[in-house]
Scaffold this motif. Structure first.
Motif, PDB file in Angstrom:
ATOM      1  N   GLU A  44      -5.512   1.380  -0.745  1.00 17.17           N
ATOM      2  CA  GLU A  44      -4.365   2.305  -0.712  1.00 17.17           C
ATOM      3  C   GLU A  44      -4.470   3.293   0.454  1.00 17.17           C
ATOM      4  OE1 GLU A  44      -1.614   2.337  -2.255  1.00 17.17           O
ATOM      5  OE2 GLU A  44      -2.032   0.711  -3.664  1.00 17.17           O
ATOM      6  N   ALA A  45      -5.729   3.671   0.770  1.00 17.27           N
ATOM      7  CA  ALA A  45      -5.927   4.674   1.828  1.00 17.27           C
ATOM      8  C   ALA A  45      -6.039   4.041   3.216  1.00 17.27           C
ATOM      9  CB  ALA A  45      -7.175   5.490   1.519  1.00 17.27           C
ATOM     10  N   LEU A  67      -4.069   9.000  -3.208  1.00 17.08           N
ATOM     11  CA  LEU A  67      -4.218   9.493  -4.582  1.00 17.08           C
ATOM     12  C   LEU A  67      -3.004  10.297  -5.039  1.00 17.08           C
ATOM     13  CD1 LEU A  67      -7.992  10.543  -4.444  1.00 17.08           C
ATOM     14  CD2 LEU A  67      -7.021   8.663  -5.803  1.00 17.08           C
ATOM     15  N   GLY A  68      -2.089  10.539  -4.082  1.00 14.50           N
ATOM     16  CA  GLY A  68      -0.848  11.229  -4.433  1.00 14.50           C
ATOM     17  C   GLY A  68      -1.008  12.721  -4.661  1.00 14.50           C
ATOM     18  N   VAL A  69      -1.979  13.312  -3.948  1.00 17.26           N
ATOM     19  CA  VAL A  69      -2.157  14.767  -4.060  1.00 17.26           C
ATOM     20  C   VAL A  69      -2.161  15.391  -2.660  1.00 17.26           C
ATOM     21  CG1 VAL A  69      -3.483  14.649  -6.207  1.00 17.26           C
ATOM     22  CG2 VAL A  69      -4.696  14.621  -4.006  1.00 17.26           C
ATOM     23  N   LYS A  70      -1.932  16.683  -2.595  1.00 16.32           N
ATOM     24  CA  LYS A  70      -2.028  17.380  -1.314  1.00 16.32           C
ATOM     25  C   LYS A  70      -3.500  17.455  -0.898  1.00 16.32           C
ATOM     26  CE  LYS A  70       2.167  20.016  -1.060  1.00 16.32           C
ATOM     27  NZ  LYS A  70       2.745  21.141  -0.309  1.00 16.32           N
ATOM     28  N   GLY A  98      -7.308   4.749 -12.924  1.00 13.70           N
ATOM     29  CA  GLY A  98      -7.918   3.475 -13.306  1.00 13.70           C
ATOM     30  C   GLY A  98      -8.207   2.591 -12.098  1.00 13.70           C
ATOM     31  N   TRP A  99      -8.419   3.209 -10.946  1.00 10.46           N
ATOM     32  CA  TRP A  99      -8.638   2.459  -9.711  1.00 10.46           C
ATOM     33  C   TRP A  99     -10.133   2.244  -9.448  1.00 10.46           C
ATOM     34  CZ3 TRP A  99      -5.078   4.992  -5.404  1.00 10.46           C
ATOM     35  CH2 TRP A  99      -3.730   4.651  -5.665  1.00 10.46           C
ATOM     36  N   SER A 100     -10.438   1.084  -8.895  1.00 10.93           N
ATOM     37  CA  SER A 100     -11.787   0.850  -8.367  1.00 10.93           C
ATOM     38  C   SER A 100     -11.884   1.534  -7.003  1.00 10.93           C
ATOM     39  CB  SER A 100     -11.984  -0.662  -8.184  1.00 10.93           C
ATOM     40  OG  SER A 100     -11.049  -1.116  -7.193  1.00 10.93           O
ATOM     41  N   GLN A 101     -13.113   1.608  -6.462  1.00 15.32           N
ATOM     42  CA  GLN A 101     -13.275   2.140  -5.096  1.00 15.32           C
ATOM     43  C   GLN A 101     -12.512   1.240  -4.123  1.00 15.32           C
ATOM     44  OE1 GLN A 101     -17.563   2.323  -4.676  1.00 15.32           O
ATOM     45  NE2 GLN A 101     -17.624   4.490  -5.267  1.00 15.32           N
ATOM     46  N   GLU A 102     -12.531  -0.075  -4.438  1.00 16.77           N
ATOM     47  CA  GLU A 102     -11.844  -1.026  -3.560  1.00 16.77           C
ATOM     48  C   GLU A 102     -10.335  -0.739  -3.531  1.00 16.77           C
ATOM     49  OE1 GLU A 102     -13.369  -4.830  -4.346  1.00 16.77           O
ATOM     50  OE2 GLU A 102     -12.714  -5.595  -2.401  1.00 16.77           O
ATOM     51  N   SER A 139       0.845  -1.204   0.000  1.00 15.05           N
ATOM     52  CA  SER A 139       0.000   0.000   0.000  1.00 15.05           C
ATOM     53  C   SER A 139       0.877   1.250   0.000  1.00 15.05           C
ATOM     54  CB  SER A 139      -0.873  -0.007   1.276  1.00 15.05           C
ATOM     55  OG  SER A 139      -1.151   1.323   1.629  1.00 15.05           O
ATOM     56  N   LEU A 140       0.452   2.240  -0.772  1.00 16.95           N
ATOM     57  CA  LEU A 140       1.197   3.513  -0.846  1.00 16.95           C
ATOM     58  C   LEU A 140       1.025   4.297   0.457  1.00 16.95           C
ATOM     59  CD1 LEU A 140       0.414   4.774  -4.495  1.00 16.95           C
ATOM     60  CD2 LEU A 140       2.585   3.968  -3.570  1.00 16.95           C
ATOM     61  N   ALA A 141      -0.024   3.895   1.211  1.00 14.41           N
ATOM     62  CA  ALA A 141      -0.393   4.725   2.362  1.00 14.41           C
ATOM     63  C   ALA A 141       0.754   4.816   3.364  1.00 14.41           C
ATOM     64  CB  ALA A 141      -1.624   4.139   3.043  1.00 14.41           C
ATOM     65  N   ASN A 142       1.677   3.811   3.380  1.00  9.94           N
ATOM     66  CA  ASN A 142       2.721   3.905   4.415  1.00  9.94           C
ATOM     67  C   ASN A 142       4.005   4.507   3.858  1.00  9.94           C
ATOM     68  OD1 ASN A 142       1.432   1.633   3.594  1.00  9.94           O
ATOM     69  ND2 ASN A 142       2.176   0.314   5.194  1.00  9.94           N
TER      70      ASN A 142
END
Lengths: 79, 79
Positions: free
Chosen positions: B39-40, B69-72, B30-34, A3-6
């Motif tokens: 990732e979050a 999502l890689g944004v601020k 291209g991500w699903s909600q899952e 996961s990118l989260a960490n």
């Protein structure tokens, strides 16, 4: 899949950014915490907690605070 | 003294702005909600509720979603 989260993330926390912007904007208006609370329809102690980063604020309350300070909500989270 | 909080405010709600940005950014990846939930570090149904504006999200969770999502974080609230 990792996961990118960490991934390390050396940004001020969004709580810190919000607190800093609130104190600055409130100061520019010469408002007390009580005045901001009145304008936002929130409690003074709640405002004090947010400015001490001690509260995980909800979006709806960020919107109330932004509206009271006369700025768009996203600007309260912009460092 | 009349509170500013009830002055008319014809802006999209911050929930609507967040939902729109999440759907757009998630789509660009291209991500699903899952996938976004994974990732979050959040639950898929939580992501679904946020994207339907049915959840008054906390700042800490906005930060998790933004990081995934890689944004601020403030960009998720910018219309």
């Amino acid at each position: 899949m990792q996961s990118l989260a960490n991934t390390p993330f050396h940004e001020p926390s969004v709580r810190a950014v919000l607190a800093g912007n609130m104190v600055r904007l409130r100061g520019e208006k010469g408002w007390s915490q009580e005045m901001l609370a009145f304008e936002a329809g929130l409690h003074r102690t709640f405002i004090a907690h947010v400015e001490r980063r001690a509260r995980n604020v909800s979006l709806d309350n960020v919107e109330k605070i932004a509206r009271a300070l006369g700025v768009k909500p996203y600007l309260l989270l912009k460092d």
